[in-house]
Design a protein around this motif. Structure first.
Motif, PDB file in Angstrom:
ATOM      1  N   ALA A 232      45.988  -4.934  33.262  1.00 41.57           N
ATOM      2  CA  ALA A 232      46.111  -5.319  31.755  1.00 41.57           C
ATOM      3  C   ALA A 232      44.923  -6.213  31.107  1.00 41.57           C
ATOM      4  N   LEU A 233      44.340  -6.130  30.213  1.00 41.96           N
ATOM      5  CA  LEU A 233      43.358  -7.350  29.622  1.00 41.96           C
ATOM      6  C   LEU A 233      43.957  -8.472  29.605  1.00 41.96           C
ATOM      7  N   LYS A 234      43.021  -9.426  30.220  1.00 42.70           N
ATOM      8  CA  LYS A 234      43.841 -10.872  30.282  1.00 42.70           C
ATOM      9  C   LYS A 234      44.257 -11.414  29.157  1.00 42.70           C
ATOM     10  N   ASN A 235      43.640 -11.457  28.014  1.00 44.27           N
ATOM     11  CA  ASN A 235      43.938 -12.089  26.849  1.00 44.27           C
ATOM     12  C   ASN A 235      45.205 -11.014  25.946  1.00 44.27           C
ATOM     13  N   SER A 236      45.039  -9.930  26.114  1.00 46.27           N
ATOM     14  CA  SER A 236      45.869  -9.224  25.160  1.00 46.27           C
ATOM     15  C   SER A 236      47.011  -8.358  25.764  1.00 46.27           C
ATOM     16  N   GLY A 237      46.923  -8.322  27.060  1.00 52.63           N
ATOM     17  CA  GLY A 237      47.938  -7.601  27.777  1.00 52.63           C
ATOM     18  C   GLY A 237      47.866  -5.888  27.606  1.00 52.63           C
ATOM     19  N   ILE A 238      46.648  -5.599  27.048  1.00 51.88           N
ATOM     20  CA  ILE A 238      46.448  -3.996  26.513  1.00 51.88           C
ATOM     21  C   ILE A 238      46.211  -3.413  27.939  1.00 51.88           C
ATOM     22  N   LEU A 239      46.623  -2.299  28.096  1.00 51.07           N
ATOM     23  CA  LEU A 239      46.348  -1.460  29.346  1.00 51.07           C
ATOM     24  C   LEU A 239      44.963  -1.066  29.627  1.00 51.07           C
ATOM     25  N   ILE A 240      44.444  -1.486  30.922  1.00 49.59           N
ATOM     26  CA  ILE A 240      43.391  -0.796  31.211  1.00 49.59           C
ATOM     27  C   ILE A 240      43.948   0.190  32.270  1.00 49.59           C
ATOM     28  N   GLY A 241      43.845   1.454  32.024  1.00 53.62           N
ATOM     29  CA  GLY A 241      44.648   2.375  32.813  1.00 53.62           C
ATOM     30  C   GLY A 241      43.891   2.648  34.340  1.00 53.62           C
ATOM     31  N   GLU A 242      44.834   3.289  35.225  1.00 55.48           N
ATOM     32  CA  GLU A 242      44.723   3.417  36.496  1.00 55.48           C
ATOM     33  C   GLU A 242      43.488   4.414  36.587  1.00 55.48           C
ATOM     34  N   SER A 243      42.968   5.058  35.668  1.00 59.02           N
ATOM     35  CA  SER A 243      41.928   5.646  35.646  1.00 59.02           C
ATOM     36  C   SER A 243      40.553   4.873  36.102  1.00 59.02           C
ATOM     37  N   ALA A 244      40.610   3.735  35.637  1.00 58.63           N
ATOM     38  CA  ALA A 244      39.333   3.081  35.825  1.00 58.63           C
ATOM     39  C   ALA A 244      39.154   2.757  37.532  1.00 58.63           C
ATOM     40  N   ARG A 245      40.387   2.698  37.988  1.00 54.42           N
ATOM     41  CA  ARG A 245      40.396   2.399  39.457  1.00 54.42           C
ATOM     42  C   ARG A 245      40.207   3.998  40.225  1.00 54.42           C
ATOM     43  N   GLY A 246      40.774   4.733  39.696  1.00 51.62           N
ATOM     44  CA  GLY A 246      40.715   6.287  40.008  1.00 51.62           C
ATOM     45  C   GLY A 246      39.495   6.773  39.953  1.00 51.62           C
ATOM     46  N   GLU A 247      38.590   6.438  39.054  1.00 54.29           N
ATOM     47  CA  GLU A 247      37.218   6.857  39.081  1.00 54.29           C
ATOM     48  C   GLU A 247      36.130   6.099  39.936  1.00 54.29           C
ATOM     49  N   ILE A 287      33.488  -1.834  36.897  1.00 54.69           N
ATOM     50  CA  ILE A 287      32.848  -0.529  36.558  1.00 54.69           C
ATOM     51  C   ILE A 287      31.548  -0.424  36.387  1.00 54.69           C
ATOM     52  N   ARG A 288      30.611  -1.381  36.475  1.00 49.93           N
ATOM     53  CA  ARG A 288      29.231  -1.309  36.307  1.00 49.93           C
ATOM     54  C   ARG A 288      28.468  -0.299  36.861  1.00 49.93           C
ATOM     55  N   HIS A 289      28.976  -0.372  38.256  1.00 51.07           N
ATOM     56  CA  HIS A 289      28.053   0.859  39.052  1.00 51.07           C
ATOM     57  C   HIS A 289      28.286   2.036  38.869  1.00 51.07           C
ATOM     58  N   LEU A 290      29.510   2.450  37.879  1.00 48.58           N
ATOM     59  CA  LEU A 290      29.670   3.843  37.679  1.00 48.58           C
ATOM     60  C   LEU A 290      28.492   4.243  36.392  1.00 48.58           C
ATOM     61  N   GLY A 291      27.955   3.476  35.942  1.00 45.37           N
ATOM     62  CA  GLY A 291      27.007   3.957  34.796  1.00 45.37           C
ATOM     63  C   GLY A 291      27.288   4.185  33.524  1.00 45.37           C
ATOM     64  N   GLU A 292      26.719   3.904  32.598  1.00 47.91           N
ATOM     65  CA  GLU A 292      27.064   3.992  31.245  1.00 47.91           C
ATOM     66  C   GLU A 292      27.218   5.601  30.923  1.00 47.91           C
ATOM     67  N   VAL A 315      29.937  -1.856  30.611  1.00 48.81           N
ATOM     68  CA  VAL A 315      28.805  -1.243  31.159  1.00 48.81           C
ATOM     69  C   VAL A 315      28.048  -2.488  31.968  1.00 48.81           C
ATOM     70  N   THR A 316      27.954  -3.702  31.385  1.00 50.12           N
ATOM     71  CA  THR A 316      27.179  -4.792  31.842  1.00 50.12           C
ATOM     72  C   THR A 316      28.051  -5.937  32.412  1.00 50.12           C
ATOM     73  N   ASP A 317      29.498  -5.833  32.056  1.00 50.23           N
ATOM     74  CA  ASP A 317      30.243  -7.208  32.227  1.00 50.23           C
ATOM     75  C   ASP A 317      31.435  -6.920  33.173  1.00 50.23           C
ATOM     76  N   LEU A 318      32.006  -7.766  33.803  1.00 52.48           N
ATOM     77  CA  LEU A 318      33.059  -7.633  34.377  1.00 52.48           C
ATOM     78  C   LEU A 318      34.463  -7.676  33.416  1.00 52.48           C
ATOM     79  N   ILE A 319      35.515  -6.793  33.785  1.00 47.58           N
ATOM     80  CA  ILE A 319      36.813  -6.786  32.973  1.00 47.58           C
ATOM     81  C   ILE A 319      37.468  -7.768  33.488  1.00 47.58           C
ATOM     82  N   PRO A 320      37.982  -8.624  32.617  1.00 50.21           N
ATOM     83  CA  PRO A 320      38.857  -9.740  33.257  1.00 50.21           C
ATOM     84  C   PRO A 320      40.310  -9.103  33.016  1.00 50.21           C
ATOM     85  N   ILE A 321      41.113  -9.197  33.884  1.00 54.90           N
ATOM     86  CA  ILE A 321      42.736  -8.609  33.815  1.00 54.90           C
ATOM     87  C   ILE A 321      43.748  -9.334  34.649  1.00 54.90           C
TER      88      ILE A 321
END
Length: 537
Positions: A232-247, A287-292, A315-321
């Motif tokens: 989940a996003l570090k500051n809000s707790g909003i979900l970053i789904g398993e799709s991000a890792r699944g891809e 997920i930067r290596h996946l490309g825009e 696309v250019t930054d790490l996502i804090p979770i």
């Protein structure tokens, strides 16, 4: 007279409504929000079915993965039913217009989620739950199903262990209503609201249906098992789904090190991230290596959420979770027909415990459960309604009791701010009844919860109006949360082992001799909470 009254308009509720209507029932769906705002809309990654569209897969492999993830607490009969009916569920969703992502040959696209042995999750970009929910709602409107939106469930009307309907507050008038029905299905969602401020769930998910169920004479089971989503996003707790890792997304710490297999089951990944954070590291999805172009095509929601709530561009930054409470494996105990201990009262979806998730839900199985078991519950409730006569409830004892209770709330002294207590409960639950637990921390939270129970009459409301009084409704929600909090904690204290999502640092191993295949059961007798551990029914 309503044949089937459904509490909740999410994936399970709408699936049940459509199935009941197809079986000739007169159906009404009651919810405190509009269906399109239900928690189902937050499910991103996918819905499991062994289609084999991308690589080899089988129903037997799906069953094996689900049983393994359940850590001996899964019922193989129900798991087999869930997995065997999964392909038909996808075909049905496809037939009513669900816009699944497609392969070049036109087949439904599939991706691999954590704990799966293959690419099994059917998806619609990373909006899977939202697309399914909107499709179901469109189908329900076409079927002329009646909706009572903005009705707040209070209690079930039960006489001689038979459900006769519900009591609810009509929000626009503030009046308490009695609504009769031949059968009732609870599809009201889970109880992750206990972790307020540390959950992916909406603020509407406060366990109202589960709390009303135990008051009505139902049994709750395995309530101590809460799944913490790893990302989940570090500051809000909003979900970053398993799709991000699944891809193909990576999990990295502040040093840029990958420290866990990203597609391990969620309990393993969440614990690994928690240990990194506790050691002073920050944790990110990369997920930067996946490309825009790929991110925009396959992960558009994650892209937007990271930009909106964290101010970074993945696309250019790490996502804090960070890991936060996401899903409740426990819930209202149901039999193989999805009926509770109360006759005519059924339950489906996250609020129910049909023994398919056990100690740790397999990613992609929650949406599947809402469809397969939602439809089964609808069919069974319609059958119950056909075989049982209608009842009258307008002057029931429950209705009078609830009307008097709601009228009395504005007279409470309001010496204590329940909003502060609600936020405090979220913090102590996350810290001491969260990913890693121990007896001292759990008992400390239980003492705080029992103190809140005593203080409820001194936690009144400031708003004395009747129409759309959210202050009053949130007070009742808080009462439900405090009631369920005790159940969760008693189960967690009694389970002296680590199993799946329940991790005890003072009992770090699974104890299969004492707890293998053993479930915690909770019920009330004359208002007093009772709890025991019992083997598979």
């Amino acid at each position: 007279m309503i044949d089937v009254l459904i509490i909740g308009g999410g994936g399970a509720g709408l699936s049940a409504a459509l199935a009941a209507a197809e079986n000739g029932a007169k159906v009404t769906v009651l919810g405190k929000t509009y269906p399109t705002r239900s928690q189902t809309s937050m499910a991103q990654g996918g819905i499991n079915a062994a289609l084999g569209n991308v690589g080899e897969d089988s129903v037997e492999a799906h069953i094996a993965d689900t049983l393994k993830s359940a850590h001996t607490l899964g019922d193989e009969v129900m798991i087999r039913k869930l997995c065997e009916k999964a392909p038909d569920a996808i075909n049905w969703l496809d037939s009513i217009g669900t816009p699944f992502s497609r392969l070049e040959d036109g087949k439904v696209a599939q991706r691999k989620l954590g704990g799966a042995s293959g690419k099994r999750a059917c998806y619609a970009q990373d909006y899977t739950g939202l697309k399914i929910l909107h499709t179901l709602y469109d189908a329900a409107l076409k079927a002329d199903i009646t909706f009572l939106n903005e009705y707040f469930l209070l209690n079930f009307i039960v006489e001689e262990n038979r459900v006769l309907g519900v009591t609810a507050i009509e929000m626009k008038s503030g009046e308490v209503k009695a609504i009769g029905a031949k059968s009732v299905i609870i599809a009201s969602g889970g109880y992750c609201g206990l972790y307020r401020g540390f959950t992916t769930n909406s603020t509407a998910i406060t366990g109202d249906g589960v709390a009303a169920a135990i008051r009505a004479g139902c049994v709750l089971s395995d309530m101590e098992f809460i799944q913490f989503h790893p990302t989940a996003l570090k500051n809000s707790g909003i979900l970053i789904g398993e799709s991000a890792r699944g891809e193909g997304g990576y999990l990295v710490n502040s040093k840029g090190e990958r420290f866990v297999d990203e597609l391990k089951p969620r309990d393993v990944v969440a614990k690994a991230i928690w240990e990194q954070i506790e050691s002073g590291e920050e944790v990110f999805i990369d997920i930067r290596h996946l490309g825009e172009a790929f991110i925009e095509e396959s992960l558009p929601q994650e892209h937007k959420l990271a930009k909106l709530y964290e101010g970074i561009d993945p696309v250019t930054d790490l996502i804090p979770i960070k890991p936060v409470a996401h899903y409740t494996m426990g819930g209202i105990d149901v039999d193989h027909n999805h009926q509770t201990k109360v006759e005519g009262l059924f339950a489906a979806g996250e609020c129910a415990n049909a023994y398919v998730h056990g100690a740790n839900r397999l990613g992609g199985n929650s949406l599947l459960e809402t469809i397969v078991f939602g439809r089964e519950a609808g069919e069974n409730a319609a059958k119950f309604a056909r075989e049982n006569s209608e009842v009258k409830v307008a002057s029931s004892e429950q209705f009078e009791k609830d009307r008097n209770f709601v009228a009395a709330i504005p007279q409470f002294t309001n010496q204590i701010d329940f909003y502060e207590k609600r936020d405090f409960m979220g913090k102590i639950f996350y810290r001491n009844a969260g990913i890693i637990r121990n007896e001292m921390g759990l008992k400390g939270v239980l003492a705080a919860i029992r103190q809140m129970q005593k203080e409820l009459p001194f936690m009144g409301i400031a708003d004395k109006s009747k129409e759309y009084n959210t202050n009053l409704l949130e007070f009742i929600e808080f009462g439900n949360m405090v009631e369920l909090a005790e159940v969760v904690l008693v189960g967690a204290i009694g389970r002296n082992e680590s199993r799946g999502a329940h991790q005890r640092e003072d009992f770090p191993n699974e104890d299969n001799e004492k707890f293998g295949g053993v479930h915690s059961l909770s019920w009330k007798e004359q208002g007093v909470l009772c709890n025991e551990f019992r083997g598979m029914k």
